[in-house]
Design a protein around this motif. Structure first.
Motif, mmCIF file in Angstrom:
data_model
loop_
_atom_site.group_PDB
_atom_site.id
_atom_site.type_symbol
_atom_site.label_atom_id
_atom_site.label_comp_id
_atom_site.label_asym_id
_atom_site.label_seq_id
_atom_site.Cartn_x
_atom_site.Cartn_y
_atom_site.Cartn_z
ATOM 1 N N UNK A 50 0.822 -1.250 0.149
ATOM 2 C CA UNK A 50 0.001 -0.052 0.134
ATOM 3 C C UNK A 50 0.692 1.277 -0.130
ATOM 4 N N UNK A 51 2.156 1.190 -0.123
ATOM 5 C CA UNK A 51 3.027 2.316 0.139
ATOM 6 C C UNK A 51 2.895 3.318 -1.158
ATOM 7 N N UNK A 52 2.286 2.709 -2.331
ATOM 8 C CA UNK A 52 2.050 3.633 -3.541
ATOM 9 C C UNK A 52 0.895 4.442 -3.155
ATOM 10 N N UNK A 53 0.091 4.398 -2.276
ATOM 11 C CA UNK A 53 -1.238 5.405 -2.107
ATOM 12 C C UNK A 53 -0.903 6.371 -1.225
ATOM 13 N N UNK A 54 0.654 6.332 -0.720
ATOM 14 C CA UNK A 54 0.792 7.257 0.189
ATOM 15 C C UNK A 54 2.033 8.417 -0.316
ATOM 16 N N UNK A 55 2.500 8.455 -1.425
ATOM 17 C CA UNK A 55 3.327 9.095 -2.070
ATOM 18 C C UNK A 55 3.088 10.737 -1.873
ATOM 19 N N UNK A 56 1.700 11.073 -1.915
ATOM 20 C CA UNK A 56 1.358 12.198 -1.862
ATOM 21 C C UNK A 56 1.761 12.853 -0.361
ATOM 22 N N UNK A 57 1.446 11.891 0.584
ATOM 23 C CA UNK A 57 1.611 12.186 1.902
ATOM 24 C C UNK A 57 3.348 12.329 2.438
ATOM 25 N N UNK A 58 4.115 11.507 1.574
ATOM 26 C CA UNK A 58 5.650 11.611 1.795
ATOM 27 C C UNK A 58 6.020 12.779 1.290
ATOM 28 N N UNK A 59 5.420 13.403 0.092
ATOM 29 C CA UNK A 59 5.893 14.677 -0.564
ATOM 30 C C UNK A 59 5.738 15.809 0.167
ATOM 31 N N UNK A 60 4.401 15.741 0.945
ATOM 32 C CA UNK A 60 3.842 16.861 1.662
ATOM 33 C C UNK A 60 4.040 17.092 2.945
ATOM 34 N N UNK A 61 4.548 16.048 3.726
ATOM 35 C CA UNK A 61 4.571 15.801 5.175
ATOM 36 C C UNK A 61 5.431 17.248 5.677
ATOM 37 N N UNK A 62 4.888 17.524 7.002
ATOM 38 C CA UNK A 62 5.855 18.484 7.733
ATOM 39 C C UNK A 62 7.020 18.002 8.687
ATOM 40 N N UNK A 63 7.623 18.975 9.340
ATOM 41 C CA UNK A 63 8.526 18.577 10.131
ATOM 42 C C UNK A 63 8.325 17.772 11.306
ATOM 43 N N UNK A 64 8.970 16.929 11.771
ATOM 44 C CA UNK A 64 8.747 16.099 12.963
ATOM 45 C C UNK A 64 8.634 16.992 14.128
ATOM 46 N N UNK A 65 9.406 18.113 14.220
ATOM 47 C CA UNK A 65 9.112 19.012 15.337
ATOM 48 C C UNK A 65 7.813 19.682 15.426
ATOM 49 N N UNK A 66 6.896 19.510 14.325
ATOM 50 C CA UNK A 66 5.601 20.381 14.284
ATOM 51 C C UNK A 66 4.742 19.274 14.079
ATOM 52 N N UNK A 67 4.967 17.730 14.364
ATOM 53 C CA UNK A 67 4.017 16.706 14.385
ATOM 54 C C UNK A 67 4.079 16.069 13.235
ATOM 55 N N UNK A 68 5.069 15.999 12.218
ATOM 56 C CA UNK A 68 5.097 15.234 11.163
ATOM 57 C C UNK A 68 3.649 15.168 10.415
ATOM 58 N N UNK A 69 2.757 16.194 10.449
ATOM 59 C CA UNK A 69 1.458 15.934 9.633
ATOM 60 C C UNK A 69 1.407 16.599 8.419
ATOM 61 N N UNK A 70 0.358 16.049 7.785
ATOM 62 C CA UNK A 70 0.003 16.335 6.487
ATOM 63 C C UNK A 70 -1.392 17.178 6.538
ATOM 64 N N UNK A 71 -2.322 16.979 7.307
ATOM 65 C CA UNK A 71 -3.505 17.584 7.096
ATOM 66 C C UNK A 71 -3.894 18.789 8.060
ATOM 67 N N UNK A 72 -2.758 18.913 8.843
ATOM 68 C CA UNK A 72 -2.724 20.311 9.828
ATOM 69 C C UNK A 72 -1.466 20.866 9.906
#
Length: 601
Positions: free
Chosen positions: A579-601
């Motif tokens: 299922x990793x194919x489905x999460x390419x957009x997440x890997x490209x747009x994720x924030x810094x770990x210090x900010x929570x490593x989030x995509x949607x906030x």
């Protein structure tokens, strides 16, 4: 007791930093609430679709004069902690009818078990599942037919994802209804010993399987104090659980009664009544500070250092690693629960649990008492514990003393004067370490680095007998952009064996450890991550590295280190399979770990 000066200062700093974001958020919530009950804005056709399958509740729903409760459930029976939720919808529907309201399952959200995916490829989807859960809960609530919501979730990413959704729909009240921990099985320290014996080749797979099955043996949350149980503590101390709800075992009369009371209470606090308590008013800066204090006082999961900033951003609040570090510096470690001790959460609960701990922290001036909760105004309500008297839940003042000071101690007689987390900063980046289970003599490790790009490479090197001296094991390209930031907890038995052999070892990574991070010093969540050209990408085998949890530093001691070109890694293999194919957009747009490593906030 007046509020501790550091707690007050940190709270003021969070409120000032968040002022614009929080004001915008609250304005949106107020305007949404002012539109009135959500169902009033649906057409007759919209409503007919929503109520068609509701049987005896159809007329009450169609008339729209009673509150309707939305159930967002993370039920599945892959997770022992979530299997009890199979029964909850009917309990909640019955409770709603008994209180003159209605309830519907609004939708389900995914819930993956990190215990199943630990050390496996599927773990690369684990952190991102938090954002998927938030999105799925948002879809469930978007039907716009609910006056309040109850959220059924316990484990690692599930509660944070549900909180992000609850904050996004913060104009409606929400209560989190837990399922409780499984009864105690094989002690966690004995399980860990067998794991280390297996890693060292001293016992076979049959003994390992026997130990694991004796430890994880029935419905309910795993009994060690990892992320799942840290989540439960957090929901209670932040006022989203009913008092005393977190650690009551599943499928017991009290557990079912608390579920009924929670559903009834959710209907009482809608805008249709006289005690409107939307989530947006509960999740303020003081609530998040209380949550961090609870995390430190109990030696909770490192994963919450990722989740709390993401949860807070959804409520218009900005948290930093400095906030965690400052709060840790004044919060005593009051609990010893595995992996920080030998007890499990059932023992912690029996020793006085959260009711004793909250009372002590309030008396010490380390918690904000003046907060809104689902139970009412003031955190002191959470010093009361529920009792089942003649089939009815009643609240009574909890005992003032600890029932076992080897597990739970007063704030003034704590196991250590500061909390369990330490911020690290230096020329290798910005990260943190959980030190509550690490022996003091291992808080500073200086040794040559061995560089790896995959956790399996570390295990192979161990099996080949390559670790013969003090070593800083660096596992890089494990951040959210690289591969979703999997937990590297499966390295713990291997590194613990080296430590037990007398070597000084530490782990440095831009990845995560488990909520059960243990006795091996581990500098984690390092950012910027290696895939972003962060400093870890400049390290070479043999570099002298210093991990210092006393000074709070993380440094490469080599001359000219900063001038090196960062290496790159071939990450193409991280983008497909399971299922990793489905999460390419997440890997490209994720924030810094210090900010929570989030995509949607």
């Amino acid at each position: 007791m007046p509020l501790d000066a550091t707690i007050a200062k940190v709270t003021d700093a969070i409120e000032a930093r968040s002022e614009t974001r929080r004001a915008t958020y609250l304005d949106r919530m107020r305007r949404a609430a002012d539109e009135g009950p959500r169902r009033a804005h649906l057409t007759c056709g919209n409503q007919a679709h929503a109520y068609a399958a509701m049987g005896v509740d159809q007329s009450a729903l169609a008339e729209g004069h009673v509150p309707n409760l939305g159930i967002v459930s993370a039920y599945n029976d892959m997770l022992s902690a979530h299997q009890p939720f199979e029964r909850f919808p009917q309990i909640i529907r019955d409770a709603a009818r008994g209180a003159g309201g209605t309830a519907q399952v609004a939708g389900g959200v995914p819930a993956m078990c990190d215990g199943v995916t630990q050390g496996q490829v599927g773990m690369e989807l684990s952190l991102f599942s938090r954002d998927v859960i938030a999105l799925a809960a948002g879809v469930a609530l978007s039907h716009n037919t609910f006056d309040a919501a109850v959220y059924l979730g316990v484990c690692d990413k599930i509660v944070p994802g549900l909180v992000i959704a609850a904050a996004t729909f913060g104009y409606i009240p929400g209560i989190f209804l837990p399922a409780g921990p499984m009864t105690s099985g094989l002690p966690n320290d004995e399980k860990a010993k067998v794991r280390q014996q297996y890693a060292a080749g001293e016992v076979g797979r049959d003994k390992l399987m026997e130990a694991e099955m004796a430890s994880y043996h029935g419905p309910g949350t795993c009994t060690f104090y990892g992320t799942a149980n840290s989540n439960q503590m957090l929901m209670e101390i932040m006022g989203l659980h009913l008092p005393g709800a977190s650690f009551v075992n599943p499928n017991t009369p009290l557990r079912d009664a608390l579920t009924t009371v929670g559903a009834t209470r959710a209907l009482e606090i809608t805008r249709l009544g006289n005690d409107y308590r939307p989530v947006c008013d509960i999740l303020d800066a003081k609530a998040f500070v209380n949550g961090i204090v609870g995390l430190m006082a109990t030696g909770g999961s490192t994963n919450l250092v990722l989740h709390l900033p993401a949860m807070a951003r959804a409520a218009g609040i900005e948290l930093t690693l400095e906030d965690f570090d400052a709060i840790s510096s004044v919060t005593p470690l009051m609990a010893k629960v595995y992996p920080n001790g030998l007890a499990d959460v059932n023992h912690f609960h029996a020793a006085g649990g959260l009711q004793f701990l909250i009372g002590e922290l309030l008396d010490a001036g380390l918690l904000h008492e003046d907060v809104k909760t689902v139970a009412g105004d003031g955190l002191s309500l959470y010093t009361q514990e529920p009792k089942l008297r003649d089939g009815v839940v009643s609240y009574e003042e909890a005992p003032k003393g600890s029932q076992n000071d080897k597990i739970l101690r007063p704030a003034g007689e704590a196991f250590q004067p500061t909390g369990g987390l330490k911020q690290l900063y230096g020329n290798l980046g910005h990260g943190m370490m959980k030190i509550s289970a690490v022996a003091p003599e291992r808080h500073v490790i200086e040794a040559k680095a061995r560089i790896f790009h995959d956790q399996s490479e570390v295990k192979d090197a161990f099996k080949a007998g390559e670790f013969t001296e003090d070593t800083i094991v660096v596992v890089r390209f494990q951040g959210p952009k690289s591969n979703g930031m999997p937990e590297l907890h499966s390295l713990t038995p291997t590194l613990a064996v080296l430590q037990d052999r007398g070597l000084k070892v530490a782990l440095v990574t831009d990845g995560r450890m488990s909520g059960a991070s243990g006795k091996v010093p581990s500098a984690i969540h390092i950012c910027p991550e290696a895939a972003d050209g962060g400093p870890l990408a400049r390290l070479r085998d043999g570099d002298l590295v210093r991990v210092d949890a006393v000074a709070g530093t993380l440094s490469c001691l080599e001359e000219g280190f900063e001038a090196r070109e960062p290496v790159t890694a071939d990450l193409t293999g991280n983008g497909h399979g399971v299922g990793r194919e489905l999460f390419e957009a997440f890997r490209q747009n994720v924030g810094l770990a210090s900010n929570g490593a989030a995509v949607v906030v």
